[in-house]
Design a protein around this motif. Structure first.
Motif, PDB file in Angstrom:
ATOM      1  N   GLN A 156      45.393  40.174  47.510  1.00 30.32           N
ATOM      2  CA  GLN A 156      45.023  40.244  46.097  1.00 30.32           C
ATOM      3  C   GLN A 156      46.211  40.779  45.305  1.00 30.32           C
ATOM      4  OE1 GLN A 156      41.525  42.633  45.501  1.00 30.32           O
ATOM      5  NE2 GLN A 156      41.337  42.150  43.327  1.00 30.32           N
ATOM      6  N   PRO A 157      47.323  40.045  45.297  1.00 31.98           N
ATOM      7  CA  PRO A 157      48.558  40.582  44.725  1.00 31.98           C
ATOM      8  C   PRO A 157      48.463  40.826  43.223  1.00 31.98           C
ATOM      9  CG  PRO A 157      48.808  38.245  45.224  1.00 31.98           C
ATOM     10  CD  PRO A 157      47.505  38.673  45.811  1.00 31.98           C
ATOM     11  N   MET A 182      43.037  49.378  41.303  1.00 34.09           N
ATOM     12  CA  MET A 182      43.612  48.339  40.450  1.00 34.09           C
ATOM     13  C   MET A 182      44.065  47.184  41.337  1.00 34.09           C
ATOM     14  SD  MET A 182      46.540  48.877  37.570  1.00 34.09           S
ATOM     15  CE  MET A 182      46.825  47.628  36.317  1.00 34.09           C
ATOM     16  N   GLY A 183      43.418  46.030  41.168  1.00 38.72           N
ATOM     17  CA  GLY A 183      43.739  44.874  41.987  1.00 38.72           C
ATOM     18  C   GLY A 183      44.166  43.692  41.149  1.00 38.72           C
ATOM     19  N   GLY A 184      44.792  42.726  41.807  1.00 37.19           N
ATOM     20  CA  GLY A 184      45.222  41.509  41.136  1.00 37.19           C
ATOM     21  C   GLY A 184      44.050  40.637  40.734  1.00 37.19           C
ATOM     22  N   GLY A 231      39.372  43.730  40.105  1.00 38.05           N
ATOM     23  CA  GLY A 231      40.433  42.746  39.902  1.00 38.05           C
ATOM     24  C   GLY A 231      40.845  42.681  38.447  1.00 38.05           C
ATOM     25  N   VAL A 232      41.465  43.742  37.974  1.00 41.40           N
ATOM     26  CA  VAL A 232      41.766  43.896  36.537  1.00 41.40           C
ATOM     27  C   VAL A 232      43.124  43.320  36.145  1.00 41.40           C
ATOM     28  CG1 VAL A 232      40.294  45.928  36.310  1.00 41.40           C
ATOM     29  CG2 VAL A 232      42.689  46.216  36.954  1.00 41.40           C
ATOM     30  N   GLY A 233      43.952  42.974  37.121  1.00 41.57           N
ATOM     31  CA  GLY A 233      45.259  42.406  36.807  1.00 41.57           C
ATOM     32  C   GLY A 233      45.146  41.073  36.103  1.00 41.57           C
ATOM     33  N   LYS A 234      46.147  40.714  35.362  1.00 47.57           N
ATOM     34  CA  LYS A 234      46.139  39.454  34.598  1.00 47.57           C
ATOM     35  C   LYS A 234      47.104  38.419  35.167  1.00 47.57           C
ATOM     36  CE  LYS A 234      43.314  41.310  31.624  1.00 47.57           C
ATOM     37  NZ  LYS A 234      41.874  40.930  31.648  1.00 47.57           N
ATOM     38  N   GLY A 235      48.284  38.846  35.552  1.00 47.35           N
ATOM     39  CA  GLY A 235      49.306  37.912  36.010  1.00 47.35           C
ATOM     40  C   GLY A 235      49.012  37.368  37.393  1.00 47.35           C
TER      41      GLY A 235
END
Length: 246
Positions: A156-157, A182-184, A231-235
């Motif tokens: 989950q990069p 905080m995950g991708g 999975g809050v990351g955006k990129g």
């Protein structure tokens, strides 16, 4: 504005943390083993570490090495932090360190406990693996005509800059203890990530899923290093690859 010291401040994560904090107007001291500002070996400490910490409000501890020594470095840093009267220690850890019996993860979990028991106000953020690390691993695996990837394992990069923003935010606030992971934005199989990597590099390789063994592999297969609910990351990984290719 606060005076903040960032350990590992010239590294993959430390550098964007420093940049973000300085852009927000804070006085930031960069500590790293061979850095130009405060060159300190945290496994040794000494007067240079005490000088770097004098008058510091918050320490963001990003320094880490998969080759070992994180626990010793954390003990040295925490003792110095206490002597300096620093009020807030922020630590970046990894999702799954309490569930995956992998050597580096165990060391990070041990440092978490040291931070919690330090007697200093603390905040710990766990994040999933950075895009940079995933790309580095895939690059190494793609050097031969047959590209092996661990069978049944997903990842989950996350974009390192997004983690840096969150750390900077935590560093300028009050101690919060363990904050949400905080995950991708995507959970991807390793063979899917490998194919994206190969396309971005214009390479042709035979991707082969290889079963491994051991407790750590079973934990990775079970997804103990993932945080789907955070999975809050955006990129995305493809966006990362495209940006680097450009």
């Amino acid at each position: 504005m606060a005076t903040i010291l960032v350990t590992g401040g010239t590294g993959t994560l430390g550098r964007p943390v420093v940049e973000r904090l300085r852009a927000d107007g804070h006085e930031v001291r960069v500590l790293s083993r061979r850095g130009p500002e405060h060159p300190v070996d945290l496994s040794v400490g000494g007067p240079a570490l005490d000088t770097a910490l004098a008058g510091v409000d918050t320490v963001v501890h990003c320094a880490s090495s998969p080759r070992g020594g994180d626990e010793k470095a954390a003990r040295v840093l925490i003792e110095a932090v206490r002597r300096a009267g620093v009020g807030h220690l922020v630590f970046i850890s990894i999702v799954g360190v309490d569930r995956v019996p992998f050597g580096y993860y165990r060391a990070k979990f041990a440092v978490e406990r040291l931070v919690e028991e330090s007697g200093v106000g603390w905040t710990t953020l766990r994040a999933t693996q950075f895009h940079d690390l995933v790309a580095q691993v895939l690059g190494a695996l793609s050097k031969s005509p047959v590209m092996p990837v661990p069978s049944g394992v997903s990842d989950q990069p996350i974009e390192v800059a997004e983690v840096a923003v969150r750390l900077a935010e935590l560093a300028t606030g009050e101690p919060q203890g363990r904050v949400p992971d905080m995950g991708g934005p995507e959970i991807r199989t390793f063979d899917s990530l490998a194919r994206s990597y190969l396309r971005s590099r214009g390479k042709r390789r035979l991707v082969v899923r290889v079963p491994l063994w051991g407790a750590a592999y079973r934990a990775f297969r079970a997804g103990a290093h993932l945080t789907p609910e955070h999975g809050v990351g955006k990129g995305t990984f493809e966006e990362y690859l495209s940006e680097r290719a450009g």
